[in-house]
Design a protein around this motif. Sequence first.
Motif, mmCIF file in Angstrom:
data_model
loop_
_atom_site.group_PDB
_atom_site.id
_atom_site.type_symbol
_atom_site.label_atom_id
_atom_site.label_comp_id
_atom_site.label_asym_id
_atom_site.label_seq_id
_atom_site.Cartn_x
_atom_site.Cartn_y
_atom_site.Cartn_z
ATOM 1 N N ASP A 271 0.817 -1.221 0.000
ATOM 2 C CA ASP A 271 0.000 0.000 0.000
ATOM 3 C C ASP A 271 0.844 1.262 0.000
ATOM 4 O O ASP A 271 0.508 2.250 -0.654
ATOM 5 N N HIS A 272 1.966 1.244 0.742
ATOM 6 C CA HIS A 272 2.824 2.423 0.790
ATOM 7 C C HIS A 272 3.451 2.699 -0.574
ATOM 8 O O HIS A 272 3.533 3.861 -1.008
ATOM 9 N N ALA A 273 3.883 1.644 -1.252
ATOM 10 C CA ALA A 273 4.485 1.819 -2.576
ATOM 11 C C ALA A 273 3.467 2.339 -3.578
ATOM 12 O O ALA A 273 3.764 3.229 -4.383
ATOM 13 N N LEU A 274 2.251 1.807 -3.530
ATOM 14 C CA LEU A 274 1.212 2.262 -4.456
ATOM 15 C C LEU A 274 0.823 3.715 -4.179
ATOM 16 O O LEU A 274 0.578 4.493 -5.110
ATOM 17 N N ALA A 275 0.779 4.096 -2.897
ATOM 18 C CA ALA A 275 0.489 5.497 -2.558
ATOM 19 C C ALA A 275 1.583 6.410 -3.083
ATOM 20 O O ALA A 275 1.306 7.510 -3.579
ATOM 21 N N ALA A 276 2.834 5.958 -2.989
ATOM 22 C CA ALA A 276 3.946 6.745 -3.507
ATOM 23 C C ALA A 276 3.858 6.893 -5.020
ATOM 24 O O ALA A 276 4.054 7.975 -5.572
ATOM 25 N N MET A 277 3.560 5.799 -5.709
ATOM 26 C CA MET A 277 3.439 5.858 -7.164
ATOM 27 C C MET A 277 2.312 6.790 -7.586
ATOM 28 O O MET A 277 2.416 7.501 -8.587
ATOM 29 N N ASP A 278 1.243 6.796 -6.806
ATOM 30 C CA ASP A 278 0.097 7.637 -7.143
ATOM 31 C C ASP A 278 0.453 9.119 -7.058
ATOM 32 O O ASP A 278 -0.152 9.948 -7.741
ATOM 33 N N GLN A 279 1.430 9.465 -6.212
ATOM 34 C CA GLN A 279 1.846 10.859 -6.061
ATOM 35 C C GLN A 279 3.005 11.228 -6.974
ATOM 36 O O GLN A 279 3.364 12.398 -7.083
ATOM 37 N N ALA A 280 3.582 10.231 -7.642
ATOM 38 C CA ALA A 280 4.810 10.466 -8.406
ATOM 39 C C ALA A 280 4.538 11.056 -9.784
ATOM 40 O O ALA A 280 3.512 10.785 -10.419
ATOM 41 N N ASP A 281 5.490 11.858 -10.240
ATOM 42 C CA ASP A 281 5.492 12.354 -11.612
ATOM 43 C C ASP A 281 6.293 11.426 -12.508
ATOM 44 O O ASP A 281 5.995 11.279 -13.694
ATOM 45 N N ASP A 282 7.334 10.814 -11.941
ATOM 46 C CA ASP A 282 8.207 9.917 -12.682
ATOM 47 C C ASP A 282 8.305 8.596 -11.945
ATOM 48 O O ASP A 282 8.421 8.564 -10.715
#
Length: 409
Positions: A271-282
């Motif tokens: 879940d933490h990785a997916l939340a990070a990806m959701d906020q990422a530009d790259d």
Amino acid sequence: MSHLLLISDSAELRQHVADAARTRISVIGARPIPTGPSQLFQQLGSGAAIPQIVLIDTDAGLDDALSLSGRLSAEVPGMAIILFSEQPDSLALAALRAGARDVVRPDADPDELRDVLNRAVQSVNGAQQGHGDPASNGNASTKGRVIAVVSPKGGVGKTTVASNLAVGLARAAPLSTVLVDLDVQFGDVASALNLDPDYTLLDVIRGPAVQDSMVLKTFLTQHPTGLYTVCAPLSPADADEVTTADIVQLLQTLAAEFRYVVLDTAPGLNDHALAAMDQADDLLLLTSLDVPGVRAMRKELDILRDLGLSFEGRHMVVNFADSHSGLSKSDVEATIGTGVTLLLPRHRGVLASVNQGVPLLQNDGRDPATKQLRKLVGRFTTGAMQSVDTTEPTPVGGRHRVLRKRAQR
């Protein structure tokens, strides 16, 4: 009047300041005087307003008062510091060097003290009006670039790549880059950078740091290159206290303050990785040059596609590239169905840098691995980082077909 905080043990001085300010003030004891901004904000407690003007009674310790003044001035821009001293004239030069705005006697006339406070208010208001977003060079509508470094498996050098990327960006843009360790159970960014953090991710997402961006910076750990870091919690058990909402709020705050926000995520798709990806530009996807790593990457790309996570800046990096591995760049591309942005060669200097906690890009080496890492950084800093070709390459040769079948099992 702006929010005032008095650091003093004197009840008489507290009343004197309250009378002159004609408003309610916050007070904390001065024995001992806080050693820095983070300790000060912790004493204020969760939910307390961040003071814009801090008044310090030097009677509790002149050196400690000057030290705190210097750190507040350097780490909390826009805050006004006023010192109380029985000998203001002799202290004036030292106070100026410590970033204090004024020095006044504790028994100063109420009108004189009121004038000092009014000047402090004017300086605070002026600083706020002229304050621009450092991530956008004054354009508040622009956010920093969030770069998530991800991999489906551990042991592929993800933290090494993330820390080198962050150090390289920090050297290009000092004090404008932050690296966040989102492997909340077993993150080792602190080890990779040879840091001994006073505060970790838990401290950053809890208490006063989460309420104010200026306070947040005082809870970050600074690397000698000018890189800011948010290190992982010390105990794996603490990971349960970090929610995806905490991650989202933190990344949004950091993106408003920094030009580059580099995220070192945990392996896989928690879940933490997916939340990070959701906020990422790259999205910087990392795999090793071996069949298990390539196979896992193909699965991860399929899952991301099914989840509807698409990125204009999706970049594939293959680590531990070795001409003797039996696999080539074209093998990887045919298997995962997308182009490879960069190959990082296997090099003995990488292991030494990891063991020493000194990223390759912290120095000016000329070995092949350092050169490739420098290219990776340059693609971001020059604006030339383009999304890779996501079309399906046509497999050529038997090995491609074998890899592709194994990846689909």
